[in-house]
Design a protein around this motif. Structure first.
Motif, short mmCIF file in Angstrom:
data_model
loop_
_atom_site.label_atom_id
_atom_site.label_comp_id
_atom_site.label_asym_id
_atom_site.label_seq_id
_atom_site.Cartn_x
_atom_site.Cartn_y
_atom_site.Cartn_z
N LYS A 9 0.91 -1.25 -0.03
CA LYS A 9 -0.04 0.04 0.03
C LYS A 9 0.94 1.31 0.00
N LEU A 10 1.69 1.23 -0.82
CA LEU A 10 2.84 2.30 -1.02
C LEU A 10 2.45 3.05 -2.57
N LYS A 11 2.84 4.23 -2.52
CA LYS A 11 2.59 5.15 -3.69
C LYS A 11 3.72 4.74 -4.65
N CYS A 12 3.23 4.12 -5.92
CA CYS A 12 4.26 3.83 -6.86
C CYS A 12 4.30 4.82 -7.82
N ASP A 13 5.75 5.01 -8.35
CA ASP A 13 5.85 6.10 -9.38
C ASP A 13 5.89 5.54 -10.69
N ARG A 14 5.82 4.31 -10.72
CA ARG A 14 5.45 3.46 -12.13
C ARG A 14 6.41 3.25 -12.89
N ALA A 15 7.74 3.61 -12.38
CA ALA A 15 8.85 3.59 -13.02
C ALA A 15 9.34 1.97 -13.04
N THR A 16 10.22 1.66 -14.03
CA THR A 16 10.62 0.28 -14.27
C THR A 16 12.14 0.23 -13.89
N PRO A 17 12.61 -0.29 -12.80
CA PRO A 17 11.97 -0.42 -11.64
C PRO A 17 11.44 0.83 -11.00
N CYS A 18 10.46 0.80 -9.98
CA CYS A 18 10.06 2.09 -9.38
C CYS A 18 11.07 2.48 -8.22
N GLY A 19 10.84 3.79 -7.98
CA GLY A 19 11.68 4.05 -6.83
C GLY A 19 11.50 3.32 -5.39
N GLN A 20 10.17 2.83 -5.09
CA GLN A 20 10.11 2.02 -3.64
C GLN A 20 10.93 1.15 -3.78
N CYS A 21 11.13 0.39 -4.76
CA CYS A 21 11.76 -1.17 -4.78
C CYS A 21 13.06 -0.80 -4.99
N LEU A 22 13.43 0.27 -5.50
CA LEU A 22 15.12 0.42 -5.37
C LEU A 22 15.60 0.82 -4.19
N ARG A 23 14.50 1.70 -3.34
CA ARG A 23 15.08 2.01 -2.04
C ARG A 23 15.04 0.67 -1.31
N LYS A 24 14.18 -0.12 -1.33
CA LYS A 24 14.06 -1.11 -0.64
C LYS A 24 15.00 -2.23 -1.22
N GLY A 25 15.86 -2.16 -2.04
CA GLY A 25 16.73 -3.35 -2.68
C GLY A 25 16.14 -4.33 -3.18
N ARG A 26 15.16 -4.35 -3.80
CA ARG A 26 14.49 -5.45 -4.69
C ARG A 26 13.87 -5.13 -6.12
N PRO A 27 14.97 -4.67 -6.73
CA PRO A 27 14.42 -4.16 -8.23
C PRO A 27 13.92 -5.33 -9.07
N ASP A 28 14.41 -6.58 -8.76
CA ASP A 28 13.85 -7.60 -9.67
C ASP A 28 12.75 -8.10 -9.08
N GLY A 29 12.08 -7.70 -8.05
CA GLY A 29 10.64 -8.03 -7.66
C GLY A 29 9.51 -7.13 -8.22
N CYS A 30 10.22 -5.88 -8.99
CA CYS A 30 9.02 -5.05 -9.12
C CYS A 30 8.50 -5.21 -10.66
N LEU A 31 7.23 -5.81 -10.67
CA LEU A 31 6.60 -6.43 -11.72
C LEU A 31 5.16 -5.71 -11.60
N TYR A 32 4.87 -5.56 -12.86
CA TYR A 32 3.25 -5.07 -13.00
C TYR A 32 2.73 -5.86 -13.76
N ALA A 33 1.37 -5.85 -13.57
CA ALA A 33 0.42 -6.67 -13.89
C ALA A 33 -0.05 -6.29 -15.46
N PRO A 34 -0.06 -7.43 -16.34
CA PRO A 34 -0.57 -7.06 -17.50
C PRO A 34 -1.83 -6.54 -17.83
N ARG A 35 -1.98 -5.57 -18.80
CA ARG A 35 -3.22 -5.13 -19.01
C ARG A 35 -4.16 -6.32 -19.43
N PRO A 36 -5.23 -6.07 -19.04
CA PRO A 36 -6.30 -7.29 -19.46
C PRO A 36 -6.87 -7.03 -20.93
N GLU A 37 -7.03 -8.06 -21.36
CA GLU A 37 -7.61 -8.01 -22.77
C GLU A 37 -9.27 -7.97 -22.75
#
Length: 728
Positions: free
Chosen positions: A54-82
């Motif tokens: 429940k954190l604010k995501c800047d929608r980058a790849t990887p996002c800033g929150q994941c970079l600060r927490k040291g988990r860039p590989d886990g920064c994954l986005y859900a695919p757009r639904p068809e």
């Protein structure tokens, strides 16, 4: 506050604060509310770790929150639904099937089916003509279009009036067909460059006049009043004119230059310093590119007329490579098949009287041209495998009907000479010649009964020719227009050539079968008639003769192989001693021929023919070689008969080091052509003399003039084997 906003933005539609529930609901596309109405699909924008935390995501790849927490590989986005479309109704499925069938019919998707007459299609299951927005197509009974009638009925049953039309993407929409027009160089960049090639208007009018007064065999396929109206429309709006009409227009100008180069060469010199042949090629090239840009593989109005004149332009100038004309004529026939010209307009429901008359004119001319080109090359014609029921055109003047005509007027009497009198009767005789060539190319040995059946059809076609276009002695033609005299000669030449080719195998039959005496008699009579035509027309075209002013036109109708065929048949009869034995078993001449037919008379006919060849041979390569062939044959026959040969000059073609002319003149051309017999049980070994020099001896009869410079060619050599009157 930040954590509260994030929680609100990621809450599920049901009010649950669980991120997993929200993700699951949105991922599965469950968007139906309690009231049954569908809801808008929400798109997950935050990455999975930010959404779960429940954190604010800047929608980058990887996002800033994941970079600060040291988990860039886990920064994954859900695919757009068809987007899931609702199931199609039966009506929409049928519409899709119909569009697929239409796509098979026309790559461009431009065929319009509203013009099909269902009742007529049921009466004539052979096919219908479909008028599209840009093209015209003939659809046979085996085509996919045949199921569209059933689709229309089903579609009306399942049709939903509230259903919106779905726009279907055609993957071939922007893919045009690969077009091919031979020897079209100097490509114009656009329509402006294409129109810039046109000369000044006074020159255009004069060239049009030269063409429409040239007695060209293709002239009658253009309806003159309609063409003039379309020309005036073109002058007012050239950019709005169909490309294929522009192609037709350029070919009229090109052929006008061709005819002017013989009838009025001084006019062309005053028009432009550019040589006449270069101007001809320029205009013909412009016509070729207009055909290409207009996509002639999808024929519509003006396509066939323009292509036919384009083929004629190649035929009259490209003597070095007749294969080009053969290929172009094959394409032309296939385009006509696509438009259904092989079917008579009376069998088709949606053809106007005007179009029906013009379709008959074009089809009959194209068949003759295809037959002429293929016969000269010794190859089968395209139309041999085509079953056609197209009738001959009606004997009407262009002023007798127009595009607005609802019903054609009655045909003019056959005794009334019109522009169509010659094309109609020439097509009638050519159809009999077509049967002769078809039998000659047959892989099976024809029985003598079949040979006689075709012979009866040849005679029937000749009997249907009215007297107004039958050959007469020149003394009886003093008051007749010269063009009619020449046309009579042309039609008679086709008839006699048909008889020669059809029966020539029996001249060399070993041993001669008495049952075939009729064929030998007909073959010799036809050969003597051809030689008589050769001498008569040659004398009439000399200075001071009644056809002097039309000498260049007479020169054009000289078919080299036809007269050489006649010469060789006479030589074969002269040198065969069995035919002249008194009371001999094989003396068919005494049994079948008039008493005036003697060896001396046949020898005089051969000498007269050689004199004509000699007059024509001066400075003319092809005729010089033909004169050499006839000269050597004549000398050998006279030596065989013990006749003095000093009177035969040695000027003309020289015998090559390999003895080509001598071997041909010595009649050593043997073949394996099958013999015909009445029983038809099997082929017999026989010598078959092939007199089509253009095929059997290309080195001998090939022209040395490969530059095709029209201005350097004398009238008698202006086109090789192009038979303006008797062959086309």
């Amino acid at each position: 506050m930040q954590r509260k906003d994030e929680n609100m933005s990621n809450s599920s539609p049901s009010g649950s604060g669980s991120g997993e529930h929200a993700s699951s609901g949105e991922a599965t596309g469950e968007n139906t509310g309690l009231n049954g109405h569908s809801k808008r699909t929400r798109v997950l924008l935050s990455c999975a770790p930010c959404r779960n935390s429940k954190l604010k995501c800047d929608r980058a790849t990887p996002c800033g929150q994941c970079l600060r927490k040291g988990r860039p590989d886990g920064c994954l986005y859900a695919p757009r639904p068809e987007k899931q479309k609702p199931g199609k109704s039966m009506a929409s499925r049928l519409k899709k099937l119909e569009s697929m069938v239409r796509g098979m019919i026309d790559t461009e998707g431009s065929t319009h089916m509203a013009s099909i007459n269902k009742k007529a299609a049921q009466q004539d299951p052979g096919g219908v003509v479909v008028h599209g927005e840009r093209n015209i197509s003939y659809v046979g009974g085996t085509h996919f279009m045949a199921i569209l009638e059933d689709i229309e009925d089903l579609k009306s049953y399942f049709d939903d009036p509230n259903e919106d039309e779905e726009e279907t993407h055609d993957p071939y929409e922007n893919m045009g067909p690969t077009e091919l027009i031979m020897v079209s160089r100097n490509v114009p960049k656009n329509i402006e460059d294409l129109l810039a090639i046109l000369p000044e208007k006074p020159i255009i009018i004069r060239l049009m006049n030269r063409y429409f007064n040239s007695n060209s065999p293709s002239q009658h396929i253009i309806h003159v009043p309609t063409f003039l109206k379309e020309y005036n429309d073109f002058c007012e709006n050239p950019h709005g004119t169909p490309l294929h009409w522009i192609a037709l227009f350029y070919m009229v100008l090109a052929l006008g230059i061709f005819f002017s180069s013989f009838s009025a060469p001084q006019e062309l010199e005053s028009d432009s310093p550019v040589p006449a042949m270069d101007r001809f090629k320029q205009y013909r090239g412009a016509a070729g590119w207009a055909l290409i840009w207009g996509k002639y593989s999808q024929p519509g109005p003006y396509t066939l007329e323009a292509f036919l004149l384009y083929l004629e332009g190649d035929f009259v100038t490209n003597r070095a490579n007749r294969m080009n004309s053969y290929l172009l004529s094959s394409v032309l026939i296939r385009l006509m098949l696509k438009m259904g010209l092989h079917r008579d307009p009376s069998k088709l429901s949606n053809i106007t009287p005007f179009d029906g008359q013009m379709r008959r004119r074009m089809w009959n001319l194209a068949v003759q041209l295809d037959l002429l080109v293929s016969f000269n090359l010794g190859l089968p014609s395209m139309t041999h495998a085509v079953e056609s029921d197209t009738e001959l055109p009606t004997n009407l003047m262009d002023t007798d009907f127009s595009k607005d005509t609802k019903e054609l007027p009655p045909a003019r009497p056959s005794s009334h000479y019109t522009l169509l009198t010659y094309p109609i009767n020439k097509a009638r005789v050519s159809r009999a010649f077509f049967l002769v060539v078809e039998q000659a190319h047959s892989l099976n040995v024809p029985s003598y009964a079949n040979v006689m059946k075709v012979d009866a059809q040849i005679q029937e076609a000749w009997n249907d020719v009215p007297d107004i276009v039958k050959m007469k002695p020149l003394e009886q033609c003093v008051m007749d227009p010269p063009v009619q005299v020449i046309q009579r000669f042309g039609i008679a030449a086709i008839h006699q050539k048909s008889r020669c080719v059809h029966h020539r195998r029996y001249i060399v039959e070993e041993p001669p079968v008495r049952e075939h005496d009729y064929s030998r008699r007909v073959c010799l009579e036809a050969a003597l008639a051809l030689l008589d035509y050769q001498v008569t027309m040659h004398e009439a075209s000399k200075p001071g003769g009644m056809l002097t002013q039309n000498g260049w036109f007479i020169a054009a109708l000289v078919a080299l192989n036809d007269f050489l065929l006649a010469d060789m048949i006479v030589v074969l009869v002269l040198q065969n001693d069995k035919y002249w034995e008194a009371a001999g078993e094989y003396n068919w001449i005494a049994r079948c021929m008039p008493s005036t037919v003697t060896r001396g008379e046949l020898l005089r006919s051969l000498r007269r023919s050689h004199t004509v060849w000699k007059d024509m041979a001066s400075g003319r390569t092809e005729f010089a070689k033909a004169e050499g062939v006839v000269r050597v044959m004549l000398r050998r026959v006279q030596a065989h008969l013990g006749v003095e040969t000093d009177d035969i000059e040695t000027t003309g073609a020289k015998t090559s080091g390999s003895g080509d002319i001598a071997s041909i003149a010595g009649l050593t051309i043997d073949g394996s052509g099958p013999s015909t017999s009445s029983s038809g049980n099997g082929p017999e070994a026989e010598r078959f003399v092939d007199v089509d020099f253009g095929t059997t001896a290309p080195d001998l009869m090939a022209t040395d003039d490969t530059t095709c410079q029209m201005e350097s060619d004398p009238p008698w050599l202006m086109q090789n084997n192009y038979d303006w009157v008797s062959s086309l």
